[in-house]
Design a protein around this motif. Structure first.
Motif, PDB file in Angstrom:
ATOM      1  N   ARG A 108      25.605  38.246  51.928  1.00 15.68           N
ATOM      2  CA  ARG A 108      24.294  38.261  51.280  1.00 15.68           C
ATOM      3  C   ARG A 108      23.215  38.745  52.249  1.00 15.68           C
ATOM      4  O   ARG A 108      22.266  39.437  51.860  1.00 15.68           O
ATOM      5  CB  ARG A 108      23.969  36.874  50.735  1.00 15.68           C
ATOM      6  CG  ARG A 108      24.830  36.482  49.527  1.00 15.68           C
ATOM      7  CD  ARG A 108      24.297  35.238  48.836  1.00 15.68           C
ATOM      8  NE  ARG A 108      24.500  34.036  49.643  1.00 15.68           N
ATOM      9  CZ  ARG A 108      25.575  33.264  49.587  1.00 15.68           C
ATOM     10  NH1 ARG A 108      26.569  33.570  48.764  1.00 15.68           N
ATOM     11  NH2 ARG A 108      25.671  32.179  50.341  1.00 15.68           N
ATOM     12  N   ALA A 109      23.368  38.413  53.528  1.00 18.93           N
ATOM     13  CA  ALA A 109      22.398  38.877  54.527  1.00 18.93           C
ATOM     14  C   ALA A 109      22.429  40.396  54.656  1.00 18.93           C
ATOM     15  O   ALA A 109      21.409  41.028  54.952  1.00 18.93           O
ATOM     16  CB  ALA A 109      22.690  38.230  55.875  1.00 18.93           C
ATOM     17  N   LEU A 110      23.601  40.997  54.414  1.00 21.13           N
ATOM     18  CA  LEU A 110      23.748  42.451  54.479  1.00 21.13           C
ATOM     19  C   LEU A 110      23.342  43.143  53.179  1.00 21.13           C
ATOM     20  O   LEU A 110      23.285  44.371  53.126  1.00 21.13           O
ATOM     21  CB  LEU A 110      25.196  42.819  54.818  1.00 21.13           C
ATOM     22  CG  LEU A 110      25.664  42.476  56.236  1.00 21.13           C
ATOM     23  CD1 LEU A 110      27.172  42.689  56.363  1.00 21.13           C
ATOM     24  CD2 LEU A 110      24.920  43.305  57.270  1.00 21.13           C
ATOM     25  N   GLY A 111      23.089  42.364  52.132  1.00 25.02           N
ATOM     26  CA  GLY A 111      22.678  42.941  50.858  1.00 25.02           C
ATOM     27  C   GLY A 111      23.745  42.962  49.793  1.00 25.02           C
ATOM     28  O   GLY A 111      23.527  43.474  48.691  1.00 25.02           O
ATOM     29  N   ALA A 112      24.924  42.420  50.093  1.00 26.70           N
ATOM     30  CA  ALA A 112      26.007  42.351  49.111  1.00 26.70           C
ATOM     31  C   ALA A 112      25.977  41.006  48.397  1.00 26.70           C
ATOM     32  O   ALA A 112      25.307  40.069  48.837  1.00 26.70           O
ATOM     33  CB  ALA A 112      27.356  42.552  49.802  1.00 26.70           C
ATOM     34  N   ASP A 113      26.699  40.901  47.301  1.00 23.67           N
ATOM     35  CA  ASP A 113      26.931  39.604  46.678  1.00 23.67           C
ATOM     36  C   ASP A 113      28.024  38.885  47.461  1.00 23.67           C
ATOM     37  O   ASP A 113      28.967  39.522  47.960  1.00 23.67           O
ATOM     38  CB  ASP A 113      27.373  39.771  45.228  1.00 23.67           C
ATOM     39  CG  ASP A 113      26.199  39.859  44.274  1.00 23.67           C
ATOM     40  OD1 ASP A 113      25.054  39.770  44.751  1.00 23.67           O
ATOM     41  OD2 ASP A 113      26.422  40.050  43.065  1.00 23.67           O
ATOM     42  N   GLY A 114      27.939  37.567  47.559  1.00 27.48           N
ATOM     43  CA  GLY A 114      28.940  36.795  48.270  1.00 27.48           C
ATOM     44  C   GLY A 114      29.275  35.518  47.546  1.00 27.48           C
ATOM     45  O   GLY A 114      28.378  34.833  47.034  1.00 27.48           O
ATOM     46  N   TYR A 115      30.562  35.200  47.470  1.00 30.52           N
ATOM     47  CA  TYR A 115      31.034  33.990  46.797  1.00 30.52           C
ATOM     48  C   TYR A 115      32.023  33.275  47.705  1.00 30.52           C
ATOM     49  O   TYR A 115      32.855  33.916  48.357  1.00 30.52           O
ATOM     50  CB  TYR A 115      31.718  34.319  45.469  1.00 30.52           C
ATOM     51  CG  TYR A 115      30.834  35.012  44.465  1.00 30.52           C
ATOM     52  CD1 TYR A 115      30.072  34.281  43.564  1.00 30.52           C
ATOM     53  CD2 TYR A 115      30.759  36.405  44.422  1.00 30.52           C
ATOM     54  CE1 TYR A 115      29.251  34.921  42.642  1.00 30.52           C
ATOM     55  CE2 TYR A 115      29.949  37.052  43.509  1.00 30.52           C
ATOM     56  CZ  TYR A 115      29.200  36.300  42.617  1.00 30.52           C
ATOM     57  OH  TYR A 115      28.386  36.945  41.704  1.00 30.52           O
ATOM     58  N   THR A 116      31.947  31.952  47.732  1.00 28.18           N
ATOM     59  CA  THR A 116      32.901  31.138  48.471  1.00 28.18           C
ATOM     60  C   THR A 116      33.979  30.641  47.511  1.00 28.18           C
ATOM     61  O   THR A 116      33.664  30.070  46.463  1.00 28.18           O
ATOM     62  CB  THR A 116      32.203  29.945  49.140  1.00 28.18           C
ATOM     63  OG1 THR A 116      31.203  30.435  50.034  1.00 28.18           O
ATOM     64  CG2 THR A 116      33.200  29.095  49.917  1.00 28.18           C
ATOM     65  N   ILE A 117      35.235  30.875  47.880  1.00 30.59           N
ATOM     66  CA  ILE A 117      36.376  30.525  47.025  1.00 30.59           C
ATOM     67  C   ILE A 117      37.245  29.529  47.778  1.00 30.59           C
ATOM     68  O   ILE A 117      37.723  29.826  48.878  1.00 30.59           O
ATOM     69  CB  ILE A 117      37.211  31.778  46.665  1.00 30.59           C
ATOM     70  CG1 ILE A 117      36.330  32.859  46.044  1.00 30.59           C
ATOM     71  CG2 ILE A 117      38.368  31.394  45.760  1.00 30.59           C
ATOM     72  CD1 ILE A 117      35.695  32.487  44.730  1.00 30.59           C
ATOM     73  N   LYS A 118      37.467  28.359  47.165  1.00 30.27           N
ATOM     74  CA  LYS A 118      38.289  27.332  47.810  1.00 30.27           C
ATOM     75  C   LYS A 118      39.512  26.949  46.984  1.00 30.27           C
ATOM     76  O   LYS A 118      40.384  26.236  47.487  1.00 30.27           O
ATOM     77  CB  LYS A 118      37.446  26.095  48.110  1.00 30.27           C
ATOM     78  CG  LYS A 118      36.346  26.352  49.132  1.00 30.27           C
ATOM     79  CD  LYS A 118      35.604  25.083  49.484  1.00 30.27           C
ATOM     80  CE  LYS A 118      34.532  25.353  50.545  1.00 30.27           C
ATOM     81  NZ  LYS A 118      33.784  24.118  50.922  1.00 30.27           N
ATOM     82  N   SER A 119      39.562  27.395  45.740  1.00 28.38           N
ATOM     83  CA  SER A 119      40.669  26.985  44.868  1.00 28.38           C
ATOM     84  C   SER A 119      40.905  28.069  43.822  1.00 28.38           C
ATOM     85  O   SER A 119      40.043  28.934  43.590  1.00 28.38           O
ATOM     86  CB  SER A 119      40.333  25.665  44.171  1.00 28.38           C
ATOM     87  OG  SER A 119      39.279  25.868  43.233  1.00 28.38           O
ATOM     88  N   PRO A 120      42.060  28.030  43.146  1.00 29.61           N
ATOM     89  CA  PRO A 120      42.294  28.964  42.045  1.00 29.61           C
ATOM     90  C   PRO A 120      41.230  28.838  40.952  1.00 29.61           C
ATOM     91  O   PRO A 120      40.864  29.840  40.330  1.00 29.61           O
ATOM     92  CB  PRO A 120      43.677  28.558  41.525  1.00 29.61           C
ATOM     93  CG  PRO A 120      44.366  27.960  42.707  1.00 29.61           C
ATOM     94  CD  PRO A 120      43.276  27.244  43.463  1.00 29.61           C
ATOM     95  N   ALA A 121      40.714  27.633  40.752  1.00 25.23           N
ATOM     96  CA  ALA A 121      39.682  27.448  39.725  1.00 25.23           C
ATOM     97  C   ALA A 121      38.417  28.225  40.082  1.00 25.23           C
ATOM     98  O   ALA A 121      37.735  28.765  39.194  1.00 25.23           O
ATOM     99  CB  ALA A 121      39.371  25.961  39.566  1.00 25.23           C
ATOM    100  N   ASP A 122      38.096  28.315  41.364  1.00 22.56           N
ATOM    101  CA  ASP A 122      36.918  29.082  41.774  1.00 22.56           C
ATOM    102  C   ASP A 122      37.115  30.570  41.449  1.00 22.56           C
ATOM    103  O   ASP A 122      36.161  31.265  41.055  1.00 22.56           O
ATOM    104  CB  ASP A 122      36.683  28.927  43.271  1.00 22.56           C
ATOM    105  CG  ASP A 122      36.205  27.533  43.645  1.00 22.56           C
ATOM    106  OD1 ASP A 122      35.701  26.819  42.755  1.00 22.56           O
ATOM    107  OD2 ASP A 122      36.343  27.156  44.829  1.00 22.56           O
ATOM    108  N   LEU A 123      38.324  31.071  41.615  1.00 20.33           N
ATOM    109  CA  LEU A 123      38.598  32.466  41.261  1.00 20.33           C
ATOM    110  C   LEU A 123      38.451  32.689  39.767  1.00 20.33           C
ATOM    111  O   LEU A 123      37.874  33.682  39.316  1.00 20.33           O
ATOM    112  CB  LEU A 123      40.011  32.856  41.704  1.00 20.33           C
ATOM    113  CG  LEU A 123      40.218  33.185  43.183  1.00 20.33           C
ATOM    114  CD1 LEU A 123      41.701  33.397  43.459  1.00 20.33           C
ATOM    115  CD2 LEU A 123      39.434  34.423  43.588  1.00 20.33           C
ATOM    116  N   GLU A 124      38.989  31.763  38.988  1.00 24.69           N
ATOM    117  CA  GLU A 124      38.923  31.903  37.534  1.00 24.69           C
ATOM    118  C   GLU A 124      37.501  31.817  37.016  1.00 24.69           C
ATOM    119  O   GLU A 124      37.182  32.357  35.942  1.00 24.69           O
ATOM    120  CB  GLU A 124      39.796  30.832  36.881  1.00 24.69           C
ATOM    121  CG  GLU A 124      41.294  31.014  37.166  1.00 24.69           C
ATOM    122  CD  GLU A 124      42.123  29.824  36.724  1.00 24.69           C
ATOM    123  OE1 GLU A 124      41.521  28.834  36.209  1.00 24.69           O
ATOM    124  OE2 GLU A 124      43.349  29.860  36.907  1.00 24.69           O
ATOM    125  N   ALA A 125      36.617  31.166  37.766  1.00 23.48           N
ATOM    126  CA  ALA A 125      35.227  31.004  37.332  1.00 23.48           C
ATOM    127  C   ALA A 125      34.372  32.240  37.610  1.00 23.48           C
ATOM    128  O   ALA A 125      33.238  32.324  37.137  1.00 23.48           O
ATOM    129  CB  ALA A 125      34.616  29.787  38.017  1.00 23.48           C
TER     130      ALA A 125
END
Length: 593
Positions: A538-555
């Motif tokens: 995000r600091a570089l201007g991209a979108d960023g997401y933290t993924i800790k589980s398969p459920a986070d990917l599905e969301a």
């Protein structure tokens, strides 16, 4: 003279040049600015020269054209070397142009001198280029450029380097327009040794069971090779760098042989009923031979390649064939077709040999840890991550797997859906490209063998997306690689590229950590502190997401990610205790103790 270089690049259809400017290369940048105003070649500003060369590498793999990167003298030139060596060991055609101080200043310690009288970059490039020369006079420029392009695009392909002093660049060219027609001069050879083809036909006629090893050099020939396999009913395995050329769901596919590979591939090669192994377009290095395993390297092998260097690595092969792989397999397919027509093979028998759908093959059945492939555990298992990545993206996606655990996990577990099984050309031979036929020279998965520089895939993904912005590009990389070269995400932001950077975050140099553990060595030099890569993105201007589980990917909102005019980074916290499939590498290390 710089305008003449740009004119040649325009003639070749090059769309982008990747680099970083500086005083010694300024005349070429002026020429590129004029080209861009004409609506032709555009410069892409990298954040580091190694990133520029990796971008050119990705562009070349995607388009089949030569990739072009430029840098100023001194550190600009030396920063290119690691990426140049990677391209050299992977036969990727690159043109690298570096500047030099003015000739009269050689030996007088001008700023960033890198001539033979200073920090000698020509000496450094000598061992990782196919052609390497200093242009010391305007009359030399055109013939040296053409020679460099010929060496870059002939077999074995690879990077070439021209160093040009700034005063030479400013001199008027000896001709205003290119003297050479490169479309004819650089056309690839389609020569085939007819006697060798006949010898191979005789051996095939005597063989009871054939297995194919498809290497990374089969890109242009893969359709004919798959058709040959279907007509012969021959199963095939691939090298790690050949996996992206085929569908993981192909009913004749039996997995990857070599680093990160499958036991099913080894079983296919060691089957006692197999009396011929056709090894095609494989460089025969450690990673794509399972550490020079006897499963492959034996007298049952017939080795087919365009490169004499590759053929020289298999003295045990019963037959070596050098020539155009596509032309050789076109001949074989045509011969099979002619024999069946001439001998009036019953239609129902001919149809049966082509009915691939009747062959049952479950791609999940070849995986080493199927329980982890479907695990819901958190942190997410890297095997499960590969499963989800296979499902999240459309079949047109280009995946690049970086050096380290990333390439091991992707080689073994990544298997996106792909219904294309090869061309349906009943008569074989050369045919025009039709809708649905692959046009990419690199396949759906790109990896780097042999030299294997960390962080290559980050710049490579940017170059791939520049070459083909209509498809998603997914870079699978590690936290160590991102900390080396992650600044190139800023280029994807500036160019508004739909790149998805998937970071395998285990707070370690994963392959080093697991290698030390498996070898019983001390654990040292592999652990890293926690890093929030989503925040960094995000600091570089991209979108960023933290993924800790398969459920986070599905969301994740994949529709938004895939239509975004810009990059996205997924900071995936993986289970760092999962051991990647790297047994072949460990065998080689153990043998050298």
């Amino acid at each position: 003279m710089a305008d003449l270089l740009v004119a040649y690049l325009e003639q070749m259809g090059v769309e982008y040049v990747f680099g970083i400017p500086g005083g010694a290369i300024e005349p070429l940048y002026n020429a590129l600015a004029r080209s861009e105003r004409r609506g032709s070649i555009r410069h892409v500003l990298a954040r580091h020269e190694a990133g520029a060369a990796s971008m050119a590498d990705g562009y070349a793999r995607e388009t089949g054209k030569i990739g072009v990167c430029i840098a100023t003298s001194g550190p600009g030139a030396t920063n290119l070397i690691t990426a140049a060596a990677t391209a050299y060991d992977n036969n990727v055609p690159l043109l690298m142009v570096t500047g030099q101080p003015a000739l009269p200043h050689f030996g007088r310690h001008p700023l960033q001198e890198s001539s033979c009288t200073g920090i000698n970059v020509l000496g450094m490039f000598r061992h990782c280029t196919r052609y390497n020369s200093l242009v010391s006079h305007a009359k030399q420029f055109e013939p040296k450029l053409v020679q460099a392009l010929q060496h870059a695009t002939r077999t074995p392909r690879g990077p070439v380097h021209l160093a040009v002093p700034v005063d030479v660049f400013r001199q008027p060219a000896m001709v205003e327009t290119p003297s050479y027609d490169l479309s004819n001069l650089l056309r690839p050879s389609s020569l085939v040794d007819d006697d060798a083809v006949e010898a191979l036909r005789d051996k095939l006629a005597q063989a009871r069971k054939v297995v194919l090893l498809v290497g990374g050099g089969c890109g242009e020939a893969i359709h004919s090779i798959l058709q040959f396999a279907g007509l012969k009913g021959a199963t095939f395995v691939t090298t790690p760098d050949g996996k992206g050329l085929v569908s993981p769901q192909h009913p004749l596919f039996r997995g990857v042989f070599g680093f990160g590979g499958h036991q099913s591939a080894d079983d296919a090669l060691t089957d006692p009923s197999v009396d011929m192994i056709l090894a095609i377009g494989a460089s025969m290095g450690e990673w794509n031979t399972g550490g020079w395993s006897n499963s492959l390297m034996n007298a049952r092998m017939v080795h087919i390649d365009e490169s004499e260097d590759n053929l020289a690595r298999t003295p045990m092969a019963s037959l070596h064939m050098r020539g155009s792989i596509r032309a050789i397999f076109n001949r074989l397919v045509e011969r099979i077709h002619d024999i069946r027509i001439g001998t009036e093979v019953p239609v129902e028998k001919r149809s049966a040999t082509r009915d691939l759908a009747a062959i049952k093959f479950d791609p999940d059945s070849i995986l080493a840890a199927p329980h982890a492939f479907t695990s819901d555990a958190a942190p997410i298992k890297p095997q499960r991550l590969m499963r989800e990545l296979s499902k999240m993206f459309p079949p047109t996606t280009r995946f690049l797997a970086d050096t380290g655990n990333s390439v091991a996990w992707a080689t073994h577990y990544l298997q996106p859906q792909d219904r294309r099984m090869g061309e349906r050309r009943l008569g074989g031979g050369e045919r025009k490209r039709v809708p649905g036929q692959r046009t990419s020279h690199g396949g759906w998965l790109r990896v780097t063998m042999n030299f294997a520089a960390m962080g290559w895939a980050i710049g490579g993904a940017v170059g791939t997306a520049m070459a083909n912005p209509s498809v998603p590009v997914v870079c699978i990389t590690g936290d160590g690689s991102l900390l080396m070269n992650g600044q190139e995400i800023s280029v994807a932001v500036a160019e508004r590229l739909n790149c998805i950077f998937v970071v395998l975050n285990d707070r370690a140099l994963g392959m080093v950590k697991h290698g030390q553990r498996l070898a019983g060595a001390e654990r040292v030099g592999c652990d890293m502190p926690p890093t929030d890569f989503a925040m960094l993105a995000r600091a570089l201007g991209a979108d960023g997401y933290t993924i800790k589980s398969p459920a986070d990917l599905e969301a994740l909102d994949m529709d938004a990610i895939l239509t975004r005019n810009g990059p996205t980074l997924l900071d995936v916290h993986i289970d760092g205790d999962e051991v990647p499939p790297m047994n072949a590498r460990m065998r080689v290390l153990a043998a050298n103790q």
